[in-house]
Design an enzyme around this catalytic site. Structure first.
Site, PDB file in Angstrom:
ATOM      1  N   LYS A  94       0.824  -1.185   0.000  1.00 29.37           N
ATOM      2  CA  LYS A  94       0.000   0.000   0.000  1.00 29.37           C
ATOM      3  C   LYS A  94       0.874   1.256   0.000  1.00 29.37           C
ATOM      4  O   LYS A  94       2.020   1.148   0.400  1.00 29.37           O
ATOM      5  CB  LYS A  94      -0.942  -0.010   1.200  1.00 29.37           C
ATOM      6  CG  LYS A  94      -0.216   0.176   2.561  1.00 29.37           C
ATOM      7  CD  LYS A  94      -1.188   0.632   3.594  1.00 29.37           C
ATOM      8  CE  LYS A  94      -0.826   1.977   4.133  1.00 29.37           C
ATOM      9  NZ  LYS A  94       0.044   2.006   5.286  1.00 29.37           N
TER      10      LYS A  94
ATOM     11  N   ASP B  65      -1.863  -6.221   2.428  1.00 30.80           N
ATOM     12  CA  ASP B  65      -2.327  -5.421   3.552  1.00 30.80           C
ATOM     13  C   ASP B  65      -1.858  -6.194   4.766  1.00 30.80           C
ATOM     14  O   ASP B  65      -2.388  -7.252   5.072  1.00 30.80           O
ATOM     15  CB  ASP B  65      -3.856  -5.316   3.546  1.00 30.80           C
ATOM     16  CG  ASP B  65      -4.322  -4.363   4.636  1.00 30.80           C
ATOM     17  OD1 ASP B  65      -3.969  -4.605   5.803  1.00 30.80           O
ATOM     18  OD2 ASP B  65      -4.999  -3.372   4.316  1.00 30.80           O
ATOM     19  N   HIS B  66      -0.847  -5.689   5.443  1.00 23.29           N
ATOM     20  CA  HIS B  66      -0.201  -6.552   6.445  1.00 23.29           C
ATOM     21  C   HIS B  66      -1.134  -6.886   7.614  1.00 23.29           C
ATOM     22  O   HIS B  66      -0.899  -7.826   8.343  1.00 23.29           O
ATOM     23  CB  HIS B  66       1.150  -5.981   6.887  1.00 23.29           C
ATOM     24  CG  HIS B  66       1.066  -4.901   7.925  1.00 23.29           C
ATOM     25  ND1 HIS B  66       0.823  -3.600   7.626  1.00 23.29           N
ATOM     26  CD2 HIS B  66       1.194  -4.947   9.261  1.00 23.29           C
ATOM     27  CE1 HIS B  66       0.813  -2.880   8.735  1.00 23.29           C
ATOM     28  NE2 HIS B  66       1.034  -3.674   9.752  1.00 23.29           N
TER      29      HIS B  66
ATOM     30  N   LYS C 202      -2.115 -10.746  10.158  1.00 26.30           N
ATOM     31  CA  LYS C 202      -2.142 -10.933  11.620  1.00 26.30           C
ATOM     32  C   LYS C 202      -3.096 -12.071  11.966  1.00 26.30           C
ATOM     33  O   LYS C 202      -4.239 -12.091  11.505  1.00 26.30           O
ATOM     34  CB  LYS C 202      -2.579  -9.630  12.310  1.00 26.30           C
ATOM     35  CG  LYS C 202      -1.584  -8.489  12.121  1.00 26.30           C
ATOM     36  CD  LYS C 202      -2.033  -7.243  12.863  1.00 26.30           C
ATOM     37  CE  LYS C 202      -1.235  -6.014  12.448  1.00 26.30           C
ATOM     38  NZ  LYS C 202       0.012  -5.810  13.151  1.00 26.30           N
TER      39      LYS C 202
ATOM     40  N   GLU D 283      -1.923   3.973  18.242  1.00 29.72           N
ATOM     41  CA  GLU D 283      -0.472   3.794  18.294  1.00 29.72           C
ATOM     42  C   GLU D 283       0.079   4.817  19.262  1.00 29.72           C
ATOM     43  O   GLU D 283      -0.422   5.946  19.320  1.00 29.72           O
ATOM     44  CB  GLU D 283       0.145   4.056  16.918  1.00 29.72           C
ATOM     45  CG  GLU D 283      -0.153   2.991  15.907  1.00 29.72           C
ATOM     46  CD  GLU D 283       0.547   3.293  14.591  1.00 29.72           C
ATOM     47  OE1 GLU D 283       1.661   2.801  14.405  1.00 29.72           O
ATOM     48  OE2 GLU D 283      -0.014   4.038  13.786  1.00 29.72           O
TER      49      GLU D 283
ATOM     50  N   HIS E 110      -6.229  -0.936   6.362  1.00 31.26           N
ATOM     51  CA  HIS E 110      -6.224  -1.879   7.490  1.00 31.26           C
ATOM     52  C   HIS E 110      -7.573  -1.936   8.213  1.00 31.26           C
ATOM     53  O   HIS E 110      -8.108  -2.995   8.501  1.00 31.26           O
ATOM     54  CB  HIS E 110      -5.146  -1.503   8.501  1.00 31.26           C
ATOM     55  CG  HIS E 110      -3.780  -1.354   7.908  1.00 31.26           C
ATOM     56  ND1 HIS E 110      -3.311  -2.179   6.924  1.00 31.26           N
ATOM     57  CD2 HIS E 110      -2.776  -0.475   8.168  1.00 31.26           C
ATOM     58  CE1 HIS E 110      -2.067  -1.821   6.605  1.00 31.26           C
ATOM     59  NE2 HIS E 110      -1.731  -0.773   7.341  1.00 31.26           N
TER      60      HIS E 110
ATOM     61  N   LYS F  73      -2.480   8.258  16.001  1.00 36.66           N
ATOM     62  CA  LYS F  73      -1.100   8.196  16.503  1.00 36.66           C
ATOM     63  C   LYS F  73      -1.047   8.969  17.823  1.00 36.66           C
ATOM     64  O   LYS F  73      -1.917   9.794  18.110  1.00 36.66           O
ATOM     65  CB  LYS F  73      -0.151   8.866  15.509  1.00 36.66           C
ATOM     66  CG  LYS F  73      -0.187   8.181  14.135  1.00 36.66           C
ATOM     67  CD  LYS F  73       1.180   7.752  13.697  1.00 36.66           C
ATOM     68  CE  LYS F  73       1.160   7.108  12.338  1.00 36.66           C
ATOM     69  NZ  LYS F  73       1.714   5.760  12.340  1.00 36.66           N
TER      70      LYS F  73
HETATM   71  C1  BG6 Z   1       1.308   1.056   8.386  1.00 44.08           C
HETATM   72  C2  BG6 Z   1       1.159   2.541   8.486  1.00 44.08           C
HETATM   73  O1  BG6 Z   1       0.585   0.565   7.288  1.00 44.08           O
HETATM   74  O2  BG6 Z   1       0.827   0.443   9.569  1.00 44.08           O
HETATM   75  C3  BG6 Z   1       1.905   3.064   9.705  1.00 44.08           C
HETATM   76  O3  BG6 Z   1       1.653   3.155   7.320  1.00 44.08           O
HETATM   77  C4  BG6 Z   1       1.491   2.323  10.941  1.00 44.08           C
HETATM   78  O4  BG6 Z   1       1.685   4.453   9.863  1.00 44.08           O
HETATM   79  C5  BG6 Z   1       1.533   0.813  10.738  1.00 44.08           C
HETATM   80  O5  BG6 Z   1       2.375   2.694  11.984  1.00 44.08           O
HETATM   81  C6  BG6 Z   1       0.926   0.094  11.917  1.00 44.08           C
HETATM   82  O6  BG6 Z   1       1.117  -1.286  11.796  1.00 44.08           O
HETATM   83  P1  BG6 Z   1       1.112  -2.236  13.066  1.00 44.08           P
HETATM   84  O7  BG6 Z   1       1.239  -3.603  12.520  1.00 44.08           O
HETATM   85  O8  BG6 Z   1       2.276  -1.822  13.913  1.00 44.08           O
HETATM   86  O9  BG6 Z   1      -0.185  -1.994  13.775  1.00 44.08           O
END
Ligand code: BG6
Length: 497
Positions: A154, A183-184, A188, A222, A246, A347
């Site tokens: 992305k 989309d990581h 999860k 975060e 996400h 954030k």
């Molecule tokens: C990313 C965002 O896709 O996901 C970041 O660009 C964010 O801004 C991150 O910090 C959060 O990923 P995770 O896995 O740490 O929740």
């Protein structure tokens, strides 16, 4: 599942993601024996490096592998490092593709990777189409012998229009089933477990609808700020960076209808349907009432001054980019009619946490004279991260006379399953792509459906019309005004409460 012999080409191989995520993911696959017998990685980017320099950088001197490699034998580390090769792409990402194709062919032949190739684009997104086009010029998109897959990170566009352009742009050269959009969050375990919670348990699914669910709340917080990514983030903001991808992925898994089976397209079809059923906010009043944006302001956390967003490196001092977004919306389908969804992402919150909370309605006939019964209604909390697990809150009788109800917890932690190794998101996703399983990858129509919903919000925010940009001190749960959004159904459930 079998992983066929293959060659992985990583574009942008000298970048941060490769060292931080991809190589460690490959290392885990190597340790667990998931890599195929014949497998090599060709890193490509603009840096001028030899194979050995590349190996030093991403294996031998890598901060991200240091701990894991410390106690390993030289042979073990060398065998891993030997999987990596490097090809310089000159400085434009636009030339040198003849050389690259030759190198791929040589490695393929020498290491017998059977003509199977993955092209992983870990580059700025502006380059995606160019790289796809150049690969196609060299016939590297064609699947005569072996298969070819294109993996992209992305953002998939920055608006509905640009997302569509990107989809068409890539589909000019690669067929949709060849394109894997990462989309990581889908990597999860707990996100995938949403499907199992819902569709493998007869105690939840019958209640998963407007008859029993009062509202749904999703929080993604975060504790970090924008870190070193101010330049990127200022053009993006929370809605584009987290919500469009996400969080809407999580929403689609909460909202979707049961698929017929677990085949990738069955699941992806249902997710697209879910995203298409989100009620698009069209008029200014709804957009005004149902969306909140804010920016973190400087503050002192644990005795240390923390920068406000506008003071961060790479951020415009007059920036109008949100670091907090809270959205209320409805889902227009049979199952969810009139159930409000509240989703927020930000954030610089007090902690890092992502969770989904299903708030159930209170029992429709109240037998016990307990004034706080409403607050004690059942909740199902799905902790995506950290402390991955599931919590059910239910009422129990307080011992003694009468019927006083207290809330108790049924709590499951993934960490209690000691015997299983939980794969990191990138590790899982990479292995899936290597095996050609696209279940956890976003399809073109899915990405577009998510943008259809997000675009009007962004456009409204951009007009500046009446839309306030609230401030919140770094380290608190966002602006107080966000409670107005959720008014009538209580307050945001701050994780840990
Ligand atoms: C990313 C965002 O896709 O996901 C970041 O660009 C964010 O801004 C991150 O910090 C959060 O990923 P995770 O896995 O740490 O929740």
């Amino acid at each position: 599942k079998k992983t066929e012999n293959q060659l992985l080409v990583i574009f942008g191989a000298s970048g941060d993601l490769t060292a931080r995520k991809l190589v460690p993911a490959l290392y885990n696959l190597y340790v667990e024996g998931h890599l195929p017998d014949n497998f090599v990685v060709l890193g490509a980017s603009r840096s001028n490096l030899t194979d050995n320099q590349f190996r030093d950088r991403i294996v031998y001197n890598s901060n991200y592998l240091k701990e894991r490699l410390a106690k390993k034998s030289k042979e073990h580390v060398d065998n891993f490092a030997k999987l990596f090769f490097y090809q310089d792409l000159g400085d434009s990402y636009d030339s040198f593709y003849g050389k690259l194709a030759k190198r791929i062919a040589d490695l393929d032949q020498k290491y017998r990777t059977d003509g199977n190739q993955i092209y992983y684009l870990s580059t700025p997104p502006q380059l995606y189409e160019t790289i796809a086009a150049r690969l196609a010029e060299q016939n590297l998109n064609l699947q005569f012998e072996g298969w070819r897959r294109l993996l992209i990170e992305k953002p998939f566009g920055t608006s509905l229009e640009t997302a569509k352009d990107l989809n068409v742009g890539l589909q000019n050269y690669f067929e949709e089933p060849q394109i894997f959009r990462i989309d990581h969050y889908l990597g999860k375990e707990t996100v995938q477990n949403l499907l199992v919670t819902r569709f493998a348990n007869s105690i939840f699914e019958p209640l998963w609808n407007r008859n029993y669910v009062h509202h749904v709340e999703i929080t993604n917080a975060e504790s970090v700020g924008v870190e070193k990514r101010g330049g990127y983030y200022d053009k993006s903001g929370a809605l584009r960076d987290m919500f469009q991808n996400h969080l809407l992925q999580i929403v689609s898994l909460v909202v979707m209808e049961p698929p017929i089976g677990d085949a990738p397209e069955e699941i992806r079809n249902e997710k697209v349907k879910a995203l298409k059923s989100l009620r698009i906010m069209k008029d200014d009043k709804t957009l005004f009432d149902h969306t909140i944006r804010a920016q973190y302001m400087s503050s002192t956390i644990d005795g240390k001054k923390v920068n406000g967003y506008r003071e961060e490196d790479g951020v415009d001092p007059d920036s109008k980019t949100e670091t907090y977004a809270a959205i209320k919306f409805f889902v227009d389908n049979w199952r969810w009619r009139d159930v409000p969804f509240y989703v927020r992402t930000a954030k610089r919150m007090p902690t890092k946490v992502t969770e989904v909370v299903i708030h159930f309605k209170k029992p429709h006939h109240q037998i016990f004279q307990d004034e706080q019964m409403g607050e004690k209604a059942n909740k199902l909390v799905i902790r995506i991260q950290p402390n991955e697990g599931i919590l059910v809150k239910f009422g129990v009788k307080v011992p003694g006379q009468g019927f006083k109800v207290e809330r108790a917890n049924l709590d499951f932690y993934y960490s209690d399953l000691v015997e299983t190794h939980v794969m990191e998101a990138y590790e899982r996703l990479l292995l899936d792509a290597m095996q050609g399983d696209a279940t956890l990858y976003a399809r073109a129509d899915e990405v577009e459906a998510a943008w259809e919903f997000v675009d009007p919000i962004l456009q409204y925010w951009n007009t500046g019309k009446d839309v306030r940009m609230y401030g919140y001190s770094a380290g608190v749960w966002g602006p107080e005004n966000a409670d107005d959004l959720i008014e009538g159904v209580g307050f945001w459930r701050n994780p840990g409460d």
